[in-house]
Design a protein around this motif. Structure first.
Motif, PDB file in Angstrom:
ATOM      1  N   PRO A 186       0.835  -1.204   0.000  1.00 52.62           N
ATOM      2  CA  PRO A 186       0.000   0.000   0.000  1.00 52.62           C
ATOM      3  C   PRO A 186       0.870   1.254   0.000  1.00 52.62           C
ATOM      4  O   PRO A 186       2.027   1.229   0.449  1.00 52.62           O
ATOM      5  CB  PRO A 186      -0.794  -0.118   1.300  1.00 52.62           C
ATOM      6  N   LEU A 187       0.311   2.353  -0.486  1.00 53.20           N
ATOM      7  CA  LEU A 187       1.064   3.598  -0.587  1.00 53.20           C
ATOM      8  C   LEU A 187       1.621   4.026   0.765  1.00 53.20           C
ATOM      9  O   LEU A 187       2.754   4.516   0.853  1.00 53.20           O
ATOM     10  CB  LEU A 187       0.163   4.706  -1.168  1.00 53.20           C
ATOM     11  N   ARG A 188       0.847   3.842   1.842  1.00 51.30           N
ATOM     12  CA  ARG A 188       1.312   4.273   3.155  1.00 51.30           C
ATOM     13  C   ARG A 188       2.570   3.511   3.585  1.00 51.30           C
ATOM     14  O   ARG A 188       3.402   4.042   4.337  1.00 51.30           O
ATOM     15  CB  ARG A 188       0.212   4.108   4.194  1.00 51.30           C
ATOM     16  N   ALA A 189       2.703   2.276   3.094  1.00 46.95           N
ATOM     17  CA  ALA A 189       3.902   1.506   3.424  1.00 46.95           C
ATOM     18  C   ALA A 189       5.126   2.084   2.737  1.00 46.95           C
ATOM     19  O   ALA A 189       6.214   2.150   3.320  1.00 46.95           O
ATOM     20  CB  ALA A 189       3.712   0.043   3.015  1.00 46.95           C
ATOM     21  N   TYR A 190       4.970   2.522   1.486  1.00 52.41           N
ATOM     22  CA  TYR A 190       6.085   3.165   0.789  1.00 52.41           C
ATOM     23  C   TYR A 190       6.481   4.456   1.490  1.00 52.41           C
ATOM     24  O   TYR A 190       7.672   4.758   1.649  1.00 52.41           O
ATOM     25  CB  TYR A 190       5.710   3.458  -0.665  1.00 52.41           C
ATOM     26  N   VAL A 191       5.478   5.242   1.883  1.00 56.58           N
ATOM     27  CA  VAL A 191       5.757   6.498   2.567  1.00 56.58           C
ATOM     28  C   VAL A 191       6.521   6.244   3.863  1.00 56.58           C
ATOM     29  O   VAL A 191       7.453   6.981   4.222  1.00 56.58           O
ATOM     30  CB  VAL A 191       4.446   7.270   2.841  1.00 56.58           C
ATOM     31  N   HIS A 192       6.155   5.187   4.561  1.00 54.36           N
ATOM     32  CA  HIS A 192       6.860   4.824   5.799  1.00 54.36           C
ATOM     33  C   HIS A 192       8.318   4.496   5.504  1.00 54.36           C
ATOM     34  O   HIS A 192       9.218   4.914   6.258  1.00 54.36           O
ATOM     35  CB  HIS A 192       6.162   3.635   6.448  1.00 54.36           C
ATOM     36  N   ARG A 193       8.578   3.779   4.448  1.00 56.01           N
ATOM     37  CA  ARG A 193       9.946   3.412   4.090  1.00 56.01           C
ATOM     38  C   ARG A 193      10.746   4.627   3.628  1.00 56.01           C
ATOM     39  O   ARG A 193      11.958   4.693   3.826  1.00 56.01           O
ATOM     40  CB  ARG A 193       9.939   2.346   2.997  1.00 56.01           C
ATOM     41  N   TRP A 194      10.051   5.579   2.984  1.00 57.48           N
ATOM     42  CA  TRP A 194      10.737   6.767   2.475  1.00 57.48           C
ATOM     43  C   TRP A 194      10.930   7.849   3.526  1.00 57.48           C
ATOM     44  O   TRP A 194      11.658   8.816   3.277  1.00 57.48           O
ATOM     45  CB  TRP A 194       9.950   7.363   1.306  1.00 57.48           C
ATOM     46  N   ARG A 195      10.292   7.721   4.677  1.00 57.78           N
ATOM     47  CA  ARG A 195      10.288   8.814   5.650  1.00 57.78           C
ATOM     48  C   ARG A 195      11.692   9.265   6.054  1.00 57.78           C
ATOM     49  O   ARG A 195      11.955  10.475   6.098  1.00 57.78           O
ATOM     50  CB  ARG A 195       9.480   8.400   6.883  1.00 57.78           C
ATOM     51  N   PRO A 196      12.626   8.348   6.367  1.00 57.50           N
ATOM     52  CA  PRO A 196      13.975   8.826   6.723  1.00 57.50           C
ATOM     53  C   PRO A 196      14.640   9.590   5.579  1.00 57.50           C
ATOM     54  O   PRO A 196      15.366  10.564   5.842  1.00 57.50           O
ATOM     55  CB  PRO A 196      14.727   7.527   7.029  1.00 57.50           C
ATOM     56  N   LEU A 197      14.402   9.164   4.337  1.00 54.14           N
ATOM     57  CA  LEU A 197      14.980   9.873   3.198  1.00 54.14           C
ATOM     58  C   LEU A 197      14.397  11.279   3.092  1.00 54.14           C
ATOM     59  O   LEU A 197      15.129  12.260   2.894  1.00 54.14           O
ATOM     60  CB  LEU A 197      14.705   9.110   1.895  1.00 54.14           C
TER      61      LEU A 197
END
Length: 365
Positions: free
Chosen positions: A207-218
Motif C-alpha cells: 500500500p502507498l502508506r507503506a512506501y511512505v513509511h519506508r521513504w520517511r527517513p529519506l
C-alpha cells in the motif's frame, strides 16, 4: 497483507571476520593509496579550493549559512574550518579532511564489497577506487567530493546490509546520511531519489502508506539538509546558480564522466572489464539481486533525473558532481575481478595500485 520490515535485508550476509591475513592485505592497500596521494598533497591550491578557504571555511556560520555560490560544499567547509582552526591554514591542513575521507571511502568500499561476496572482492574493489585518477585528484583537492563518496557507501550499506536488531537505528542513520548528503552537495538529491527507488523496488507491491513509511527517513533527512538552502532560494541565488552552473550538452557531461571514471590508462581497462563481468554476475546470482537493483537505481536515476534537469533548465551538472557513482561501480568491478582472477585477485589489486603511480604523476601539474 504483511508489510515487510523497513530496510529488510534480502541477501545473505557475510561473516565480518575476514581473518588477520585479509585485514593485513587491506591495510597494505590503504598504505599504498595514501602514499600515492600524499606525494602531491602540497601542490599549489586551485581556484575552488582557495575560494572555499577565503570565503567560507573561515567561521562555522559562514560555512553553514552562506551559500552564495556552489563553491561552498557546506558540510565539507565546516570540516575544513575545524581543521584549519586547529592546525593553521597550510595546504596540508586545508586538504586533510578531503584526504582522510578518501582513505575512509577506500576502507568502506572494501567493507561493502566484502559483504557482497568475500574479502578478496573487497580488496579488488578498494584497489579500483584507489587507482582511479579522478578519485586521486579529488583526494587532494579541498572540496567535498570524497565526503559524498563516504556518505554514498554508508547509505548503500545501511540499505543493503542492515542489522535487523537495530532497525530503528538504521532509520536514524539513513536520515542523518541523507541530511549530510544534501548539506554537502544539493545535487546529491539524485542519490536520495535512487535510494527511494530501491526501497520501493525492494518492497514489491505494498500500500502507498507503506512506501511512505519506508521513504520517511529519506524525506526528513533531505528536508533537514535542504533547510540550509532556503535563504539563497528566497533571494534568488539558487536560480542564478542553475542558469550558469553546468553544461548545456548532455553528451558533454556523459563523455566527461566516462573520461573521469575510466581515466587511468591501464587501470581503466581493468576497471571496465571488471564492471562488465561483475554486471553479468549481478544478473546471474540470485543472492546479489538487491545489489543489482541498487546499481540500476543509482545509475538509472543519475541518467533519468539528469535528462529531466536538462529538459527543464537547459543545463546538466558537471561530471564531478557524479563522482559518487564510483562508490556504486567499484564494488561491481571488484566482483568482476574476483571472478576473473580468483584467489590471486588480491595480488592483482596491489599491482594495479602500483602501476597507477605512473599516470598519477599528472596530479603534480
Amino acid at each position: 497483507m504483511t508489510v515487510r520490515p523497513l530496510f529488510a535485508n534480502t541477501s545473505r550476509q557475510q561473516s565480518p571476520t575476514g581473518g588477520v591475513k585479509h585485514l593485513s592485505s587491506m591495510a597494505l592497500i590503504l598504505l599504498i593509496v595514501a602514499a600515492l596521494d600524499l606525494a602531491y598533497i602540497t601542490r599549489p591550491l586551485k581556484y575552488d579550493e582557495r575560494f572555499t578557504l577565503e570565503h567560507y571555511a573561515i567561521t562555522p556560520d559562514r560555512a553553514l549559512f552562506s551559500y552564495s555560490t556552489p563553491n561552498n560544499h557546506m558540510l565539507h567547509s565546516l570540516l575544513v574550518w575545524s581543521m584549519t582552526a586547529l592546525a593553521g591554514d597550510s595546504r596540508v591542513a586545508a586538504r586533510f579532511p578531503t584526504f582522510a575521507l578518501a582513505l575512509i571511502s577506500v576502507a568502506l568500499t572494501y567493507r561493502l564489497a566484502r559483504r557482497m561476496l568475500d574479502p578478496p572482492t573487497g580488496h579488488a574493489a578498494a584497489a579500483l577506487l584507489g587507482s582511479t585518477l579522478a578519485f586521486a585528484e579529488y583526494s587532494i583537492n579541498a572540496r567535498g567530493y570524497t565526503l559524498t563518496l563516504v556518505l554514498t557507501l554508508l547509505l548503500a550499506e545501511r540499505l543493503l546490509y542492515p542489522d535487523h536488531a537495530l532497525t530503528r537505528c538504521c532509520r536514524r542513520a539513513v536520515l542523518f546520511i541523507c541530511g549530510a548528503l544534501v548539506l554537502t552537495l544539493p545535487s546529491m538529491i539524485v542519490l536520495i531519489g535512487a535510494a527511494a527507488l530501491w526501497l520501493a523496488w525492494d518492497a514489491g507491491r505494498l500500500p502507498l502508506r507503506a512506501y511512505v513509511h519506508r521513504w520517511r527517513p529519506l524525506i526528513v533527512g533531505a528536508g533537514i539538509g535542504g533547510l540550509f538552502y532556503v535563504p539563497p532560494l528566497i533571494v534568488g541565488d539558487m536560480q542564478s546558480h542553475m542558469q550558469r552552473f553546468g553544461y548545456t550538452d548532455p553528451l558533454e557531461t556523459f563523455t566527461g564522466w566516462l573520461g573521469m571514471v575510466f581515466s587511468t590508462d591501464g587501470a581503466s581497462v581493468v576497471f571496465a572489464v571488471g564492471c562488465l563481468v561483475g554486471g553479468v554476475a549481478l544478473w546471474t546470482r540470485p543472492r546479489l539481486r538487491p545489489v543489482r537493483r541498487w546499481t540500476l537505481a543509482a545509475l538509472g536515476c543519475a541518467l533519468v533525473l539528469g535528462l529531466a534537469q536538462w529538459a527543464l533548465t537547459g543545463r546538466l551538472f558537471y561530471p564531478r558532481n557524479y563522482l559518487y557513482l564510483l562508490a556504486v561501480l567499484c564494488p561491481v568491478g571488484g566482483l568482476g575481478l574476483r571472478i576473473i582472477f580468483g584467489r590471486h585477485v588480491t595480488w592483482v589489486a596491489a599491482g594495479l595500485l602500483l602501476v597507477s603511480a605512473i599516470p598519477f604523476q599528472a596530479l603534480g601539474g
